[in-house]
Design an enzyme around this catalytic site. Structure first.
Site, PDB file in Angstrom:
ATOM      1  N   GLY A 189      -2.313  -1.404  -8.253  1.00  0.00           N
ATOM      2  CA  GLY A 189      -3.732  -1.684  -7.521  1.00  0.00           C
ATOM      3  C   GLY A 189      -3.978  -3.442  -7.611  1.00  0.00           C
ATOM      4  CG  HIS A 222      -0.315   7.180 -12.476  1.00  0.00           C
ATOM      5  ND1 HIS A 222      -0.819   6.085 -12.784  1.00  0.00           N
ATOM      6  CD2 HIS A 222      -0.165   7.518 -11.301  1.00  0.00           C
ATOM      7  CE1 HIS A 222      -1.064   5.397 -12.126  1.00  0.00           C
ATOM      8  NE2 HIS A 222      -0.450   5.846 -10.899  1.00  0.00           N
ATOM      9  CG  ASN A 237      -2.291   8.833  -7.727  1.00  0.00           C
ATOM     10  OD1 ASN A 237      -3.344   9.282  -7.817  1.00  0.00           O
ATOM     11  ND2 ASN A 237      -2.391   8.092  -8.531  1.00  0.00           N
ATOM     12  CD1 TRP A 238      -5.272  10.048  -1.204  1.00  0.00           C
ATOM     13  CD2 TRP A 238      -6.292  12.111  -1.338  1.00  0.00           C
ATOM     14  NE1 TRP A 238      -4.857  10.560  -0.097  1.00  0.00           N
ATOM     15  CE2 TRP A 238      -5.822  11.461  -0.218  1.00  0.00           C
ATOM     16  CE3 TRP A 238      -7.768  12.677  -1.525  1.00  0.00           C
ATOM     17  CZ2 TRP A 238      -6.057  12.438   1.193  1.00  0.00           C
ATOM     18  CZ3 TRP A 238      -7.742  13.323  -0.283  1.00  0.00           C
ATOM     19  CH2 TRP A 238      -7.161  13.765   0.736  1.00  0.00           C
ATOM     20  CE  LYS A 239      -4.140   4.598  -7.607  1.00  0.00           C
ATOM     21  NZ  LYS A 239      -4.150   4.068  -8.784  1.00  0.00           N
ATOM     22  CD  GLU A 254      -4.203   4.163 -12.422  1.00  0.00           C
ATOM     23  OE1 GLU A 254      -4.797   5.387 -12.002  1.00  0.00           O
ATOM     24  OE2 GLU A 254      -4.270   3.304 -11.816  1.00  0.00           O
ATOM     25  CD  GLU A 269       3.245   4.557  -9.489  1.00  0.00           C
ATOM     26  OE1 GLU A 269       3.391   4.668  -7.764  1.00  0.00           O
ATOM     27  OE2 GLU A 269       2.721   5.207  -9.999  1.00  0.00           O
ATOM     28  CB  SER A 329       0.465  -3.704  -4.701  1.00  0.00           C
ATOM     29  OG  SER A 329      -0.534  -4.141  -5.808  1.00  0.00           O
ATOM     30  N   GLY A 388      -1.040   4.727  -3.780  1.00  0.00           N
ATOM     31  CA  GLY A 388      -2.764   4.765  -4.275  1.00  0.00           C
ATOM     32  C   GLY A 388      -3.047   4.256  -3.509  1.00  0.00           C
ATOM     33  N   GLY A 389      -4.116   3.143  -3.369  1.00  0.00           N
ATOM     34  CA  GLY A 389      -5.104   2.270  -2.510  1.00  0.00           C
ATOM     35  C   GLY A 389      -4.776   3.066  -1.145  1.00  0.00           C
TER      36      GLY A 389
HETATM   37  C1  PEP Z   1      -0.577   4.423  -7.365  1.00  0.00           C
HETATM   38  O1  PEP Z   1      -1.395   5.081  -8.124  1.00  0.00           O
HETATM   39  O2  PEP Z   1       0.520   5.142  -8.428  1.00  0.00           O
HETATM   40  C2  PEP Z   1      -0.503   3.187  -7.003  1.00  0.00           C
HETATM   41  C3  PEP Z   1       1.068   2.796  -6.584  1.00  0.00           C
HETATM   42  O3  PEP Z   1      -1.555   2.626  -6.764  1.00  0.00           O
HETATM   43  P1  PEP Z   1      -1.377   1.345  -6.162  1.00  0.00           P
HETATM   44  O4  PEP Z   1      -0.435   1.546  -4.914  1.00  0.00           O
HETATM   45  O5  PEP Z   1      -2.845   1.534  -5.278  1.00  0.00           O
HETATM   46  O6  PEP Z   1      -0.981   0.338  -7.050  1.00  0.00           O
END
Ligand code: PEP
Length: 252
Positions: free
Chosen positions: A174, A96, A9-11, A98, A168, A214, A235-236
């Site tokens: 994040g 999600h 997930n590049w956001k 966010e 999640e 994370s 994500g990141g």
């Molecule tokens: C996400 O955006 O779904 C996520 C898990 O982000 P991160 O890995 O950065 O915590």
């Protein structure tokens, strides 16, 4: 048995040229096996370019990070599932944290989006997870079960087969803080049990339940070793090809 899935997930990161370079780097030296599926979910503006790169790569799929719940119409700025499907998108992330917390999407919006994606014959990556305040009160299971029930509860057996779940915990997204492998396993087991009660054991066993929050090369192996953790939503760390590859290797 549930398939192993790693989803990126590049956001709202990268411009299309960076995204193309990132996918090219990911594809370069990616292990050629079909033991796991990789889904790349870039921003909408990148989808057409990345679809080209993923053509003829059966162990990769293109995903979107959101969609509009209506089929079409006067929804300025909206992106419909038909538009996504036409570009080769097979998976859509729905629910999600966010989208729930920053964009204030309601359970009703999320449920409508799930139904729209399913009706289009695409797959949903359904995100669920509790806020830290609820975990502190020991309410994480009831929160997650209520998110699942509200948005997936009415799906038929066939429809539920189009759903991948991503647990999640909101406090881990994040933040650099991860659920412990045991916390992840406990929740994933609960989710699988809930699916088996709601539908049946076969659907529950075959539903991939991903962990997100994370995940990094250093903590991935311990999380993915858990019986009910079938992969990750990243994500990141998915914005760095080397880290994403290392996470993939920890999973297979
Ligand atoms: C996400 O955006 O779904 C996520 C898990 O982000 P991160 O890995 O950065 O915590």
């Amino acid at each position: 048995m549930a398939g192993k899935i790693l989803a990126a997930n590049w956001k709202m990161n990268t411009i299309p040229a960076d995204g193309v370079a990132l996918v090219s780097e990911i594809l370069n030296q990616w292990p050629d096996n079909h033991r796991a599926h990789t889904i790349i979910c870039p921003p909408f503006t990148h989808l057409a370019f990345i679809a080209e790169l993923l053509k003829n790569k059966p162990s990769f799929s293109l995903g979107a990070q959101n969609c509009h719940h209506e089929k079409k119409g006067a929804f300025t700025g909206g992106i419909s599932v038909d538009m996504l499907k036409d570009l080769g998108v097979e998976y859509v992330i729905i629910g999600h944290s966010e989208r729930r917390h920053i964009f204030h999407e309601s359970e009703k919006d999320i449920t409508s989006k799930v139904q729209r994606v399913i009706q289009a014959g695409m797959h949903v990556i359904f995100c669920c997870g509790e806020l830290l305040k609820y975990r502190k009160q020991g309410l994480e299971t009831s929160i997650v079960e209520s998110q699942l029930k509200s948005s997936l509860g009415a799906l038929s057996d066939t429809e539920m087969k189009q759903v991948t779940i991503a647990y999640e915990p909101v406090w881990a997204i994040g933040t650099g803080e991860t659920a412990s492998p045991q916390q992840a396993q406990n929740m994933h087991k609960t989710i699988r049990h809930w699916i088996s009660k709601q539908w049946n054991n076969d659907i529950a066993d075959k539903c991939s339940i991903l962990y997100g929050g994370s995940v990094k090369p250093g903590n991935a192996k311990a999380l993915f070793m858990q019986t009910d953790v079938n992969g990750g939503l990243i994500g990141g760390a998915s914005l760095n090809a080397q880290d994403f590859k290392a996470i993939y290797h920890a999973m297979i």
